[in-house]
Enzyme design. Structure first.
Site, PDB file in Angstrom:
ATOM      1  N   LEU A 136      37.970  35.190  41.856  1.00  0.00           N
ATOM      2  CA  LEU A 136      38.362  36.320  41.027  1.00  0.00           C
ATOM      3  C   LEU A 136      39.517  35.871  40.143  1.00  0.00           C
ATOM      4  O   LEU A 136      40.360  35.077  40.574  1.00  0.00           O
ATOM      5  CB  LEU A 136      38.804  37.511  41.880  1.00  0.00           C
ATOM      6  CG  LEU A 136      37.775  38.114  42.838  1.00  0.00           C
ATOM      7  CD1 LEU A 136      38.436  39.208  43.680  1.00  0.00           C
ATOM      8  CD2 LEU A 136      36.583  38.675  42.085  1.00  0.00           C
ATOM      9  N   ASP A 137      39.575  36.383  38.921  1.00  0.00           N
ATOM     10  CA  ASP A 137      40.713  36.071  38.062  1.00  0.00           C
ATOM     11  C   ASP A 137      42.009  36.533  38.722  1.00  0.00           C
ATOM     12  O   ASP A 137      42.017  37.460  39.543  1.00  0.00           O
ATOM     13  CB  ASP A 137      40.563  36.774  36.709  1.00  0.00           C
ATOM     14  CG  ASP A 137      39.410  36.217  35.890  1.00  0.00           C
ATOM     15  OD1 ASP A 137      39.005  35.073  36.157  1.00  0.00           O
ATOM     16  OD2 ASP A 137      38.925  36.932  35.003  1.00  0.00           O
ATOM     17  N   LYS A 138      43.091  35.920  38.333  1.00  0.00           N
ATOM     18  CA  LYS A 138      44.390  36.227  38.932  1.00  0.00           C
ATOM     19  C   LYS A 138      44.683  37.724  38.927  1.00  0.00           C
ATOM     20  O   LYS A 138      45.139  38.289  39.930  1.00  0.00           O
ATOM     21  CB  LYS A 138      45.491  35.469  38.189  1.00  0.00           C
ATOM     22  CG  LYS A 138      46.900  35.778  38.681  1.00  0.00           C
ATOM     23  CD  LYS A 138      47.942  35.007  37.893  1.00  0.00           C
ATOM     24  CE  LYS A 138      49.355  35.367  38.360  1.00  0.00           C
ATOM     25  NZ  LYS A 138      50.398  34.620  37.608  1.00  0.00           N
TER      26      LYS A 138
END
Length: 524
Positions: A136-138
């Site tokens: 998942l993106d940050k």
């Protein structure tokens, strides 16, 4: 140096060398074992073996020599919200702002390092992202699946590759997308901004991407919507790029959203909501649902929180202007339709110039403005003139009121009031967005007529004529959202004005609570 010895039995005879090694060393990846063989670290019956695809024979002795290496990942303490765990895998709820695994720009304080602190067996897996089978993106929150051993990692990675893992996200976006939709635009690296992805035809290097969604909720003014988004492919920034491409960027997305949408949330409003997969060990179907963090409903509610538009209306002599003046004294921005008309009729006013051309000077005053008494007489005698005046002047007044509300909302006013005597008669119930809340001022007809004749010097015939041009008092009051009684002394109206402000605040809180309940019901 780690020396690993293996005797080939009848059961493993005929396998590739790398496959036989992996069966004996399940915590190491096949790719890592292939690299070791190619590097000359393997012997078969004392002779170098550098072909990972060589077939082994029963009775052979295999020696693998691996250098001692320290895992470059350091275990860290840190909060982990675990949704599920067993010997094979973990499902956790990743908070926004936490990077999944180390990278050049973030080499510590990652989710992987927290997992390593909780599950030391991850240190036996290869690489800087042990057990990570998707990411998942940050600034994306939500469900993340992690393998705890090599067998689970391989099985889950294969399931992702076969698109057998179902992932669904909650996305808070700008505008009102269709109730259901999809995007199949191929995606690739942006040609100039290397940190961004973009829609890129496959002929130019883009990779196939498929996103579908269904709309779960939208704000009353349709300014923002909540989508349940499913990705059928796993391209970098896929949801963010596809929705921005369609004109519905994620709120708070610093990379892909224009500033109006970017400024509506503290981070990209994307949350991994649902996750379903087949357990690699038991074969059981696993399903998980995770409500979003508090910042997502708060951003949705904040986007709903528009300036309250209020219309004060009522029949002639009811006390509309008195109530509007009391609200202005409380610091609220106000505008009067009658004052707008006065400006239009003044010398040099737009309506004065138009009436000069329309009536040939019959209703013009000596100063170049409009003689209102002459105009009223002419309108009573000529229904066509009355229609033309109403259509033209009312259109100009509506534009002025809309501009007033726009300016006040741009200045972050929480509430702005327009006094509009003919709001319903003009048919403006659906003319403004968002729709104003209407407040009717009640006063008995006999008292209103007396007040008009006393304060304005009108005769009874003139007052009755103006009354006849408006909706009956009962009909107008029934159409209003709130009523304020003005049949008493001035001090009673002051109390009523304060009570009205309290009612407006109560309505705001009730509306916000209702919206929050609607949102929370979606992810229960």
């Amino acid at each position: 140096m780690n020396h690993i010895e293996l005797l080939i039995t009848a059961k493993t005879a005929g396998l590739r060398l790398d496959r036989a090694l992996r069966d004996a060393l399940p915590d190491m990846s096949r790719a890592a074992l292939q690299k070791a063989v190619l590097a000359g670290r393997c012997q078969v019956d004392g002779l170098p073996a550098t072909r990972p695809d060589a077939r082994v024979k029963s009775g052979q002795r295999v020696l693998l020599c691996l250098p001692r290496t320290e895992n470059t990942l350091a275990a860290e303490e840190g909060h982990l919200e675990l949704i599920w765990q067993d010997a094979s895998l973990v499902v956790c709820n990743k908070p926004a702002g936490l990077t999944v695994h180390p990278c050049p720009s973030c080499q510590e304080h990652t989710l992987v390092q927290r997992l390593l602190g909780r599950f030391p067996q991850l240190a036996r897996l290869d690489g800087l992202r042990p057990g990570i089978v998707h990411r998942l993106d940050k600034d994306t929150s939500g469900l993340l699946l992690v393998a705890l051993n090599e067998a689970a990692r391989l099985a889950l990675s294969a399931a992702f590759a076969r698109r057998e893992v179902r992932k669904e996200y909650l996305a808070l976006v700008s505008g009102l997308p269709p109730e259901r939709g999809e995007c199949r635009e191929a995606l690739g690296r942006h040609p100039t901004a290397k940190v961004k992805m973009t829609v890129l035809p496959e002929a130019r290097g883009g990779k196939a991407a498929h996103t579908t969604w269904r709309r779960l909720w939208h704000a009353p003014d349709k300014r923002v919507s909540l989508l349940a988004v499913r990705i059928h492919t796993g391209r970098t920034h896929q949801i963010r790029v596809h929705l921005a491409h369609l004109g519905h960027p994620l709120l708070g997305d610093r990379l892909y959203a224009p500033s109006p949408a970017r400024d509506l949330a503290p981070r990209q409003m994307l949350h991994a909501w649902r996750l379903a997969f087949i357990h690699p060990g038991s074969g059981e179907e696993m399903q998980f649902v995770c409500p979003p963090p508090e910042d997502m409903p708060l951003a949705a509610l904040a986007a709903c929180r528009r300036m309250r538009r209020v219309v004060i209306t009522g029949n002639p002599g009811s006390g509309k202007s008195a109530l509007t003046g009391l609200l202005a004294a409380q610091g609220l921005p106000t505008v009067s339709a009658d004052a707008v008309v006065a400006d239009l009729y003044a010398p040099g006013g737009e309506a004065a110039a138009w009436l000069e051309r329309r009536c040939g000077g019959r209703v013009s005053a000596k100063d170049g403005g409009v003689d209102k008494t002459a105009l009223l007489t002419a309108m009573r005698a000529d229904p066509l003139l009355r229609r033309d005046v109403e259509e033209t002047v009312h259109a100009l007044v509506r534009i002025a009121i809309e501009n007033f509300w726009y300016e006040q909302e741009s200045a972050n006013a929480p509430l702005a009031v327009a006094e509009v005597p003919l709001y319903f008669e003009c048919g403006w119930q659906n003319a403004f967005s968002p729709t104003p809340l209407t407040v009717g001022v009640h006063c008995p007809l006999s008292l209103r007529l007396q007040r008009i004749m006393d304060s304005r010097g009108w005769n009874e015939e003139k007052a009755a004529a103006l009354e006849a041009w408006q909706w009956p008092e009962s009909r107008k009051e029934a159409a209003c959202d709130l009523l304020v009684d003005n049949s008493g002394p001035p001090e009673a109206l002051e109390n009523a004005a304060r009570a009205l402000l309290n009612d407006l605040e109560r309505i705001r809180l009730d509306e916000e609570a209702a919206q929050r309940r609607r949102l929370e019901e979606l992810w229960r």
